[in-house]
Design a protein around this motif. Structure first.
Motif, PDB file in Angstrom:
ATOM      1  N   ARG A 106     147.730  96.515  31.812  1.00 31.05           N
ATOM      2  CA  ARG A 106     146.927  95.285  31.793  1.00 31.05           C
ATOM      3  C   ARG A 106     147.814  94.045  31.921  1.00 31.05           C
ATOM      4  O   ARG A 106     147.485  93.099  32.639  1.00 31.05           O
ATOM      5  N   TRP A 109     138.322  92.394  30.729  1.00 35.60           N
ATOM      6  CA  TRP A 109     138.622  93.745  30.241  1.00 35.60           C
ATOM      7  C   TRP A 109     137.689  94.107  29.080  1.00 35.60           C
ATOM      8  O   TRP A 109     137.338  93.265  28.270  1.00 35.60           O
ATOM      9  N   VAL A 148     138.179  97.304  26.553  1.00 33.01           N
ATOM     10  CA  VAL A 148     138.987  98.502  26.276  1.00 33.01           C
ATOM     11  C   VAL A 148     138.664  98.994  24.865  1.00 33.01           C
ATOM     12  O   VAL A 148     138.826  98.268  23.888  1.00 33.01           O
TER      13      VAL A 148
END
Length: 599
Positions: A452, A466, A468
């Motif tokens: 990332r 993102w 995650v």
């Protein structure tokens, strides 16, 4: 017939039922007594609690009066070490007593209120007593007398102490009554248990008398049972023989005689079957079974039996104690496993052939990988020449180059660079199959954060978002796992690059079989599932290179890495609706954060 069946069942279950009744009648009173003792103990503890509250409240009142008396004596000029010691001790003990009283009454809100009032008054009286003492030391008699007067006039504690004592006394009477009731129940249980146990002894005497009479009847049926056992022995199809200490046949069944020929009781085993058992090692093992109380399990012995065929026999022997014999005998059982041995030998031969085929395939794979590696290296020099001379030719022509020449030179340069990229990816793909794996604890969260960070620092026209989830620690090759995340996340971002807002989601789910399933999801171009079979092949692409650059080796590398880790990868997508790439790592690669790999 029905009555005899009932009798059989009664005889079978009479003794267990009697033992169960004994256990119940002995254990049940003990459990009841234990329960009542616990209740009695709890009731006694409540009585003790009440007395402790009463005593603590009165102790507080006494200590306050003692402190005030010592303070008054000090004011009247009795400045002695004993007086000072009393004041210091009372000042130290009173807060402790007040805290103990608050702790004792914390389950009673009304008492807590009273204790709060008592605590407030006591602290005020202590403060005034200490004020009087300090004023006396300073020679201010008027302040000292006023403080001592305020102690008695404005902060009385006797009424509060009496209220606390009265409340505890009201609780004490039912607690004492409950204690007496528990004692009575405990006494009744003891008497009842004794009566029931005496009754049980009588029942046991009657049952034992009946059991003795049945035992006498059983002895009469023993001979009949022996006859039945002999008939069963003769009907067994596996050869069985009983040997004495001198290895003479005491008993054998029909199957034994069919296999080794006719033999009489008392003949030595070594002479049976025309010497089929005349094997010194075998005979010594049988002697050890009889003399040393050993057992012989699944011993293979080759014999030529009465039909002249050589067979592989599986011999088992164990000592057997007979009621009429002082020394143990040997129970010998034999099983013909010739067919099984032949089948096992055939399986071993097939396995050897299969291992040879596997070795040939492995050699071919190694040769193919070596060939790929060699070709990739050999192609680099011509590519460097093409790219170099193309660049030199462009500089040589300079501004004199027409549009078509510049276009041709650009095509040559782009093709050379693309070919170099393909060779680099092919070398990576080749190394993934050749390099030895270095298994270690790999934090998947850290690898994803690392990838990332690489993409977050790149300048992009689209915003990158993102999502995650927490990821586990697994046992794997760290460099290979890094390659997996680089390819999957890089592909997700590349194929979403035409979106104004790029959304990348990374998830992990624990499967019922213990495996971990990871998912990388994007909102990009997607693809038609009809062509999903081409995704993980070398140089396979589902989009034009002009739309999305790439060599078509990244996903093939991912599949090779996961294959070496005994995992798998697949994808789900719809055109222009994004794609989701799933991959799994099996449970035997699992690793906890504080320990070693385990299965």
């Amino acid at each position: 017939m029905g009555q005899s069946v009932l009798q059989v069942h009664w005889r079978r279950w009479a003794l267990p039922a009697l033992l169960l009744a004994i256990v119940i009648i002995i254990v049940a009173p003990l459990l009841l007594e234990r329960s009542r003792l616990d209740s009695l103990e709890r009731a006694s503890e409540l009585v003790d609690h009440t007395n402790k509250v009463y005593a603590t409240a009165n102790a507080i009142a006494f200590k306050l009066r003692d402190l005030e008396a010592a303070t008054l004596a000090f004011h009247l000029g009795m400045d002695t070490p004993a007086i000072r010691s009393r004041m210091e001790r009372d000042n130290a003990l009173l807060p402790q007593r007040l805290a103990e009283l608050a702790e004792l009454t914390r389950d009673n809100p009304d008492q807590q209120n009273r204790v709060g009032r008592l605590t407030s008054s006591a602290e005020q009286r202590m403060a005034l007593a200490n004020q009087a003492m300090e004023a006396t030391k300073a020679g201010d008699e008027e302040t000292a007398l006023r403080a001592l007067s305020d102690v008695v006039m404005h902060f009385p504690i006797r009424d509060v102490v009496d209220e606390i004592a009265a409340a505890e006394s009201a609780l004490l009477e039912p607690r004492i009554a409950e204690t007496d009731r528990q004692r009575g129940q405990l006494r009744d249980i003891g008497i009842g248990g004794t009566v029931v146990q005496l009754l049980l002894l009588g029942i046991i005497a009657v049952v034992l008398k009946r059991q003795i009479s049945r035992l006498v009847m059983t002895e009469g049926k023993l001979e009949e049972a022996r006859t039945h056992a002999g008939a069963i022995l003769q009907s067994v199809r596996d050869p069985i023989a009983l040997l004495n200490e001198e290895q003479e046949l005491v008993l054998h069944n029909v199957a034994f005689e069919e296999l080794y020929g006719e033999c009489e009781e008392g003949v030595v085993l070594a002479r049976v079957g025309s010497g089929a058992w005349d094997d010194p090692a075998m005979l010594q093992r049988l002697r050890d079974v009889a003399g040393r109380q050993r057992e012989l399990w699944d011993h293979e012995l080759r014999q030529t039996t009465a039909d002249g065929q050589e067979r592989v026999m599986l011999v088992n022997a164990r000592p057997m104690k007979m009621p009429e014999q002082a020394r143990p005998m040997v129970l010998l059982t034999v099983a013909d496993i010739s067919a099984q041995k032949a089948a096992a030998e055939r399986v071993r031969e097939l396995n050897r052939q299969l291992e040879g085929k596997v070795a040939q395939v492995s050699d071919v794979n190694r040769e193919l990988e070596a060939f790929s590696y060699s070709v990739s290296h050999d192609l680099r020099a011509p590519l460097r020449h093409i790219a170099g001379f193309s660049d030199k030719l462009g500089r040589h022509l300079g501004e004199n180059a027409d549009e078509k020449s510049a276009h041709y030179l650009g095509v040559i340069g782009d093709a050379a660079r693309r070919m170099a990229s393909l060779i680099d990816d092919l070398l990576v793909y080749s190394r993934l199959g050749r390099n030895a794996m270095r298994l270690q604890a790999v934090d998947m969260q850290s690898l994803v954060d690392e990838v990332r960070a690489i993409h977050d620092h790149e300048e992009r026209e689209s915003s990158l978002h993102w999502k995650v989830q927490p990821l586990p620690v697994v046992v794997a090759d760290e460099n290979m796992m890094r390659q997996v995340w680089l390819n999957l996340i890089g592909n997700a971002i590349k194929y979403s690059s035409h979106r104004e807002r790029i959304e990348i989601s990374i998830e992990c789910e624990r499967q019922p079989d213990g495996a971990h399933r990871f998912c990388v999801r994007d909102n990009g171009a997607g693809f038609d599932m009809a062509y999903a079979g081409k995704l993980f092949g070398v140089f396979q692409r589902l989009h034009k290179a002009s739309d999305f650059p790439g060599t078509g080796i990244g996903l093939a590398s991912v599949r090779r890495v996961l294959g070496r880790h005994h995992g798998r990868i697949w994808a789900e997508a719809k055109p222009d609706e994004g794609a989701a790439f799933y991959f799994t790592l099996p449970a035997n690669l699992e690793h906890d954060k504080h320990g070693a790999p385990h299965s």
